[in-house]
Enzyme design. Structure first.
Site, PDB file in Angstrom:
ATOM      1  N   HIS A 182      78.327  53.793  40.148  1.00  0.00           N
ATOM      2  CA  HIS A 182      77.415  53.147  40.555  1.00  0.00           C
ATOM      3  C   HIS A 182      76.831  54.279  41.847  1.00  0.00           C
ATOM      4  O   HIS A 182      77.980  55.099  42.565  1.00  0.00           O
ATOM      5  CB  HIS A 182      77.743  51.851  41.377  1.00  0.00           C
ATOM      6  CG  HIS A 182      78.214  51.851  42.610  1.00  0.00           C
ATOM      7  ND1 HIS A 182      78.229  52.233  43.757  1.00  0.00           N
ATOM      8  CD2 HIS A 182      79.847  51.160  42.979  1.00  0.00           C
ATOM      9  CE1 HIS A 182      79.353  51.703  45.018  1.00  0.00           C
ATOM     10  NE2 HIS A 182      80.009  51.622  44.097  1.00  0.00           N
ATOM     11  N   CYS A 183      75.796  54.613  42.425  1.00  0.00           N
ATOM     12  CA  CYS A 183      75.324  55.330  43.798  1.00  0.00           C
ATOM     13  C   CYS A 183      74.691  54.339  44.564  1.00  0.00           C
ATOM     14  O   CYS A 183      75.945  53.075  44.558  1.00  0.00           O
ATOM     15  CB  CYS A 183      74.566  55.711  43.114  1.00  0.00           C
ATOM     16  SG  CYS A 183      73.053  55.634  42.033  1.00  0.00           S
ATOM     17  N   ALA A 184      74.026  54.536  45.427  1.00  0.00           N
ATOM     18  CA  ALA A 184      73.485  54.701  46.661  1.00  0.00           C
ATOM     19  C   ALA A 184      73.236  52.569  46.257  1.00  0.00           C
ATOM     20  O   ALA A 184      72.880  51.106  47.170  1.00  0.00           O
ATOM     21  CB  ALA A 184      72.644  55.040  47.087  1.00  0.00           C
ATOM     22  N   ARG A 215      72.032  51.839  42.300  1.00  0.00           N
ATOM     23  CA  ARG A 215      71.965  50.978  40.678  1.00  0.00           C
ATOM     24  C   ARG A 215      73.555  51.762  39.832  1.00  0.00           C
ATOM     25  O   ARG A 215      74.724  52.252  40.463  1.00  0.00           O
ATOM     26  CB  ARG A 215      71.112  52.894  40.261  1.00  0.00           C
ATOM     27  CG  ARG A 215      70.170  53.059  40.846  1.00  0.00           C
ATOM     28  CD  ARG A 215      69.665  54.839  39.869  1.00  0.00           C
ATOM     29  NE  ARG A 215      68.251  54.698  41.453  1.00  0.00           N
ATOM     30  CZ  ARG A 215      67.085  54.884  39.765  1.00  0.00           C
ATOM     31  NH1 ARG A 215      66.769  55.383  38.892  1.00  0.00           N
ATOM     32  NH2 ARG A 215      65.577  55.103  41.412  1.00  0.00           N
TER      33      ARG A 215
END
Length: 652
Positions: free
Chosen positions: A27-29, A31
């Site tokens: 995951h990112c910030a 998503r």
């Protein structure tokens, strides 16, 4: 909160086809990023219907992004905690899995090949575009009878100008070797040094192309590697495995010395004897196949190319054809793909021009800016991505306006049997690089006009989309025309109470643009909240007000804040910059830390972001937009740190 996220986590896994269909997860910030075994098993409609899911973005043939907003880490952890996901995180760590981090991933082989090609060529586009315009300038001199472009003997001035563009193509293998090695996870400078050895005067002095010489007591066939792309690509794959093996057996304390030494000692001969000739054979084979189709029927090929491109480009599958175009120029002396491909580009540019005209009539400022930017980038630079992501992929009816233009242009291109004698980006400026020039101009003009007129007569949106936009514009215009009563500005307040209004300063310096111009459907559609985007001129993100850090990514590409007045803000530096794995980023704060206005949050290297092929545009969004009566963005022009960019009104 825990029960809600756990329920949603289970729903996400079920909609993705269950645990057995999930190959990789990170995951990112904002998503959740998945790599799947079979993308067709995903129930995207059910995911979109979940109120906790802000959007779903398929990527390639195996990737899927599920946008969750600022609480993404909670959903990620709850997915890992599901009974059926037991051991998933450990297995991922043991396998060395990461998001497109190297050949070690278990992605679809074809999908990963296209991913490598895309990330290999994207950083080189700047040099290729610059060189293509120098070529166009020289072709214009030829067109007006000043100097023959193809003459073997050139006057010193023109000889020097030819060197200016030929440098990019002659040394292209070095650039490809570097970017491919970096993408695969090998050392980029060793990746560049391998093909560079085959371009040195010493190697060229061994013999003419096709000669056989004895080296190390073995026969070596001399090949010309200038302008080749497949040999350095294949050599980069070999380098990855050689480095990986060497790092397992060489002590870490001396790897810096002996890994590159042995890698060069192994890979340069391997490329000269085996991988280089094989790569040339692969490129020549594909080029010959397409040339056979072209010789059989240029008309059929000219129709197929522009009809396929609208579907290839969004998936990044057009990069192999770019490589073949360069290969054709190198081996045949001309290329037969660029001319038909140009008709797809101009159909796309015609479509966004039609959108711009309608937007002017409707006084739709946001869409006018997006379409104008796409039109100018296309007509002057031959770049289709702003049109594609800003317009084409956002509205249902666009492809029904685009495909007829591609078809008309392709038919005409086939009739004129267009050839390109240099690799160029198909824009208005590069028309002289095609032959015959009048035939090419007619085909791209017809493609442009067909798609533009279809948009003007039939619109580019569905009835529902158009009605929604017009209703929104009517509301905005009505509000703009309402009488304004001037009142004394309210005194600053520490928190947003009923009816209060506050402004939010810019967390970084740069040019402020509407969120709708961000080439990402989630940000552009305000799925994460309203706000603005900033094209950075600075290199630091500062706290726009006193706040608490809700989340900060280890990769450094994003930070979430809860301002003391209750506004929750996400600052996302660049698009897909999570792929950089923190390279070029430095984080100065940690989660739950309270910061004061002006405190340094993140430092980043804008040049490195661009060099890696990513867009540094930085969305700044109010993630809890729904809690407020209105969130209004101020765009246009440049802004320094703390300059006002967003106005938030509390509900009465």
């Amino acid at each position: 909160m825990a029960s809600i996220t756990k329920t949603t986590a289970q729903h996400i896994v079920d909609c993705l086809g269950g645990r057995e269909n999930i190959d990789q997860m990170t995951h990112c910030a904002t998503r959740l990023r998945f790599q799947l075994v079979d993308q067709s098993k995903v129930d995207q409609a059910a995911l979109d219907a979940d109120p906790k899911v802000l959007g779903v973005v398929p990527q390639g043939s195996t990737g899927m992004q599920v946008v969750m907003g600022g609480s993404v880490a909670n959903y990620y952890q709850d997915i890992l905690n599901l009974p059926e996901m037991a051991g998933f995180g450990d297995a991922e760590k043991k396998s060395g899995g990461k998001d497109y981090g190297g050949v070690r991933g278990k992605y679809s082989a074809v999908d990963y090949c296209f991913e490598v090609l895309s990330d290999t060529f994207r950083p080189i586009l700047w040099a290729l575009l610059g060189a293509s315009l120098i070529i166009t300038l020289l072709v214009l001199f030829d067109t007006f009878g000043i100097q023959d472009f193809r003459a073997e003997e050139q006057p010193p001035t023109f000889q020097f100008m030819h060197a200016m563009w030929r440098s990019v193509f002659y040394f292209l293998p070095i650039m490809v070797g570097a970017t491919a090695a970096r993408k695969l996870g090998a050392n980029e400078w060793v990746g560049a040094a391998i093909p560079a050895a085959l371009l040195t005067p010493e190697f060229l002095a061994l013999g003419e192309q096709g000669d056989k010489v004895m080296v190390f007591g073995l026969p070596m066939i001399i090949n010309g590697y200038a302008g080749q792309v497949f040999p350095p690509l294949i050599a980069a794959v070999g380098l990855f495995w050689v480095e990986k093996g060497l790092k397992k057996i060489i002590p870490e304390s001396v790897q810096m010395v002996f890994v590159p030494f042995i890698s060069l000692l192994v890979m340069i001969p391997a490329t000269a004897f085996l991988l280089g000739p094989f790569g040339i054979g692969v490129g020549n084979g594909i080029s010959t196949l397409l040339d056979t189709v072209n010789n059989f029927s240029p008309f059929i090929l000219s129709i197929l190319v522009p009809l396929l491109y609208p579907f290839l480009v969004p998936l990044g599958l057009h990069w192999p054809l770019n490589a073949i175009m360069i290969q054709n120029i190198s081996t045949l002396g001309y290329d037969f793909i660029q001319g038909p491909m140009g008709t797809w580009n101009f159909a796309c540019f015609g479509l966004v021009t039609g959108v711009m005209i309608l937007s002017i009539k409707e006084k739709n400022k946001a869409m006018r800016q997006v379409s104008l930017g796409g039109m100018l980038a296309g007509l002057l630079g031959g770049i289709s991505e702003p049109s594609l992501y800003g317009v084409l992929l956002r509205f249902k009816k666009t492809y029904f306006r685009l495909i007829p233009g591609c078809l008309v242009g392709g038919i005409l291109a086939g009739m004129f049997k267009i050839k390109a004698y240099a690799f160029v980006f198909t824009s208005l400026l590069t028309i002289p690089a095609m032959d015959p020039i009048p035939g090419y101009a007619i085909s791209i003009g017809a493609a442009f006009l067909t798609s533009m007129l279809l948009v003007l007569f039939f619109d580019y949106r569905s009835k529902e989309e158009k009605a929604e936009v017009l209703a929104s514009l009517a509301a905005e215009n009505g509000a703009a025309e309402a009488p304004v009563v001037e009142e004394a500005a309210p005194a600053p307040k520490p928190a947003l109470v009923s009816g209060a209004v506050t402004t939010i300063g810019a967390p970084l310096a740069g040019r402020v643009v509407p969120l709708s111009e961000v080439p990402d459907p989630i940000f552009a559609g305000a799925k994460l909240g309203k706000g603005v985007a900033i094209e950075p001129t600075g290199d630091t993100v500062y706290a726009p007000a006193d706040a608490t850090v809700l989340t900060v990514q280890k990769s450094g590409h994003a930070v979430g804040l809860r301002l003391d007045n209750g506004v929750e803000l996400l600052v996302h530096v660049g698009l897909d910059t999570v792929q950089m794995n923190a390279e070029g980023f430095e984080v100065h704060v940690e989660r739950r830390q309270h910061v004061a206005k002006g405190d340094k949050l993140i430092s980043f290297n804008t040049d490195l972001i661009r060099e890696r092929g990513y867009n540094p545009i930085t969305p700044v969004v109010v993630t809890n937009t729904a809690k407020f009566a209105d969130v209004v963005a101020t765009t246009g022009g440049t802004v320094a740190e703390q300059g006002d960019i967003i106005t938030v009104s509390a509900q009465d």
